[in-house]
Write a protein that holds these residues in place. Structure first.
Motif, PDB file in Angstrom:
ATOM      1  N   ALA A  44       0.836  -1.201   0.000  1.00 40.00           N
ATOM      2  CA  ALA A  44       0.000   0.000   0.000  1.00 40.00           C
ATOM      3  C   ALA A  44       0.871   1.251   0.000  1.00 40.00           C
ATOM      4  O   ALA A  44       0.555   2.246  -0.668  1.00 40.00           O
ATOM      5  N   SER A  45       1.969   1.207   0.728  1.00 36.48           N
ATOM      6  CA  SER A  45       2.896   2.343   0.771  1.00 36.48           C
ATOM      7  C   SER A  45       3.541   2.559  -0.593  1.00 36.48           C
ATOM      8  O   SER A  45       3.608   3.686  -1.103  1.00 36.48           O
ATOM      9  N   THR A  46       3.994   1.477  -1.214  1.00 37.12           N
ATOM     10  CA  THR A  46       4.603   1.565  -2.542  1.00 37.12           C
ATOM     11  C   THR A  46       3.588   2.040  -3.571  1.00 37.12           C
ATOM     12  O   THR A  46       3.901   2.856  -4.442  1.00 37.12           O
ATOM     13  N   GLY A  47       2.371   1.540  -3.463  1.00 31.20           N
ATOM     14  CA  GLY A  47       1.323   1.902  -4.404  1.00 31.20           C
ATOM     15  C   GLY A  47       0.908   3.355  -4.328  1.00 31.20           C
ATOM     16  O   GLY A  47       0.288   3.879  -5.261  1.00 31.20           O
ATOM     17  N   LEU A  48       1.249   4.011  -3.226  1.00 32.43           N
ATOM     18  CA  LEU A  48       0.973   5.444  -3.077  1.00 32.43           C
ATOM     19  C   LEU A  48       2.230   6.278  -3.311  1.00 32.43           C
ATOM     20  O   LEU A  48       2.249   7.478  -3.022  1.00 32.43           O
ATOM     21  N   GLY A  49       3.278   5.646  -3.825  1.00 33.95           N
ATOM     22  CA  GLY A  49       4.483   6.385  -4.200  1.00 33.95           C
ATOM     23  C   GLY A  49       5.391   6.769  -3.066  1.00 33.95           C
ATOM     24  O   GLY A  49       6.234   7.662  -3.215  1.00 33.95           O
ATOM     25  N   VAL A  50       5.264   6.106  -1.909  1.00 34.15           N
ATOM     26  CA  VAL A  50       6.116   6.406  -0.752  1.00 34.15           C
ATOM     27  C   VAL A  50       7.283   5.423  -0.747  1.00 34.15           C
ATOM     28  O   VAL A  50       7.102   4.223  -0.505  1.00 34.15           O
ATOM     29  N   HIS A  51       8.476   5.912  -1.005  1.00 32.36           N
ATOM     30  CA  HIS A  51       9.655   5.057  -1.115  1.00 32.36           C
ATOM     31  C   HIS A  51      10.190   4.673   0.262  1.00 32.36           C
ATOM     32  O   HIS A  51       9.869   5.295   1.279  1.00 32.36           O
ATOM     33  N   GLN A  52      11.012   3.632   0.278  1.00 30.84           N
ATOM     34  CA  GLN A  52      11.573   3.141   1.535  1.00 30.84           C
ATOM     35  C   GLN A  52      12.308   4.238   2.305  1.00 30.84           C
ATOM     36  O   GLN A  52      12.252   4.287   3.536  1.00 30.84           O
ATOM     37  N   SER A  53      12.988   5.116   1.599  1.00 28.47           N
ATOM     38  CA  SER A  53      13.761   6.179   2.243  1.00 28.47           C
ATOM     39  C   SER A  53      12.880   7.173   2.991  1.00 28.47           C
ATOM     40  O   SER A  53      13.355   7.916   3.854  1.00 28.47           O
ATOM     41  N   GLU A  54      11.591   7.183   2.668  1.00 27.80           N
ATOM     42  CA  GLU A  54      10.654   8.108   3.314  1.00 27.80           C
ATOM     43  C   GLU A  54       9.946   7.487   4.505  1.00 27.80           C
ATOM     44  O   GLU A  54       9.109   8.137   5.125  1.00 27.80           O
ATOM     45  N   ARG A  55      10.289   6.243   4.807  1.00 32.37           N
ATOM     46  CA  ARG A  55       9.572   5.526   5.868  1.00 32.37           C
ATOM     47  C   ARG A  55      10.404   5.440   7.146  1.00 32.37           C
ATOM     48  O   ARG A  55      10.606   4.360   7.717  1.00 32.37           O
ATOM     49  N   ALA A  56      10.880   6.588   7.614  1.00 32.53           N
ATOM     50  CA  ALA A  56      11.706   6.614   8.820  1.00 32.53           C
ATOM     51  C   ALA A  56      10.924   6.126  10.031  1.00 32.53           C
ATOM     52  O   ALA A  56      11.444   5.423  10.897  1.00 32.53           O
ATOM     53  N   ARG A  57       9.666   6.506  10.078  1.00 31.85           N
ATOM     54  CA  ARG A  57       8.772   6.027  11.134  1.00 31.85           C
ATOM     55  C   ARG A  57       7.570   5.382  10.467  1.00 31.85           C
ATOM     56  O   ARG A  57       6.966   5.956   9.569  1.00 31.85           O
ATOM     57  N   SER A  58       7.243   4.195  10.931  1.00 31.90           N
ATOM     58  CA  SER A  58       6.242   3.401  10.232  1.00 31.90           C
ATOM     59  C   SER A  58       5.242   2.807  11.219  1.00 31.90           C
ATOM     60  O   SER A  58       5.259   3.098  12.412  1.00 31.90           O
TER      61      SER A  58
END
Length: 261
Positions: A44-58
């Motif tokens: 779901a995160s990838t499908g909304l264009g949020v890359h791994q580098s932007e997931r500091a807090r999840s």
């Protein structure tokens, strides 16, 4: 805030596609939406264009208490749609959470402490009935079940419904099934029609009238990091999710709709 878990322990039923596009459709109608990615795969995160580098807090840090819900939120490209992303760390959460006090209520507590920024929260669950999905069901007030139109569609659904009854009895008496959405519907396939008829005969009005068709655009959109409603709003899949959003809103209690209005 209205809370809906999107769950089915069977993989490949269009669960994440439903969560992404339903959230986008609700945002398009003016609702302020929060989508929580609780699947270690993070689709779901990838499908909304949020890359791994932007997931500091999840969602992992949210469940372990290392951050608050407001601290984990990421704004997406879709207006009025925010995300709490998932990372691979979630794959170990099932084991780690066993040691935590009230391990089944971690997400519920986080949501109870949320601000009033959002009208509705959708929770994308992993394809299992483990501790992550249980947290989602305890934290949610309603359940939306995507169900693929195939021969084994009803296989495992009874297990999911039994789990819902146990959650309702032990942890969350407010939990109810908002509806079952038929996905990957192919009108050219006689088996699809038969499965849909069987599901409706078994579950009755619980099944949404809107069906989600097999659609190339729905499959292509995640690779571009956008929901299908942005990738191609005129495709059959996008139109179906807009219809599902309208039907979902119609099923919400009047009090809930008044809060979101």
């Amino acid at each position: 805030m209205i809370r809906i878990a999107v769950a089915n322990q069977k993989g490949g039923v269009g669960k994440t596609t439903t969560a992404i596009n339903l959230a986008t459709a609700l945002a398009a109608t003016g609702w302020k939406v929060l989508l929580i990615d609780l699947d270690p795969q993070g689709n779901a995160s990838t499908g909304l264009g949020v890359h791994q580098s932007e997931r500091a807090r999840s969602s992992y840090e949210l469940l372990t208490g290392d951050c608050t819900l407001d601290e984990a939120v990421i704004a997406t490209k879709v207006p009025r749609l925010d995300l709490i992303a998932a990372t691979v760390d979630l794959s170990g959460a099932e084991i780690e959470l066993v040691e935590y006090e009230e391990r089944t209520h971690r997400l519920d507590k986080a949501l109870n402490g949320a601000s009033e920024r959002w009208d509705i929260c959708l929770i994308d669950c992993p394809p299992s009935l483990g501790l992550l999905t249980i947290n989602a069901m305890v934290g949610a007030r309603s359940l939306l079940v995507p169900l693929q139109c195939e021969f084994f569609a009803l296989e495992g659904l009874s297990q999911l419904l039994n789990t819902v009854e146990r959650i309702r009895a032990r942890f969350n008496p407010e939990l109810s099934i908002l509806g079952v959405a038929l996905t990957m519907y192919d009108r050219r396939n006689n088996l699809t029609e038969q499965v849909a008829e069987d599901v409706r005969a078994c579950l009755g009005n619980v099944v949404f009238d809107t069906v989600i068709p097999r659609n190339v655009r729905l499959s292509e959109a995640p690779s571009y990091g956008v929901p299908a409603l942005i990738y191609d709003i005129r495709c059959a899949g996008s139109e179906a999710y807009m219809g599902l959003a309208r039907e979902l809103i119609g099923r919400l209690p009047l009090k809930a709709k008044a809060v979101a209005a």
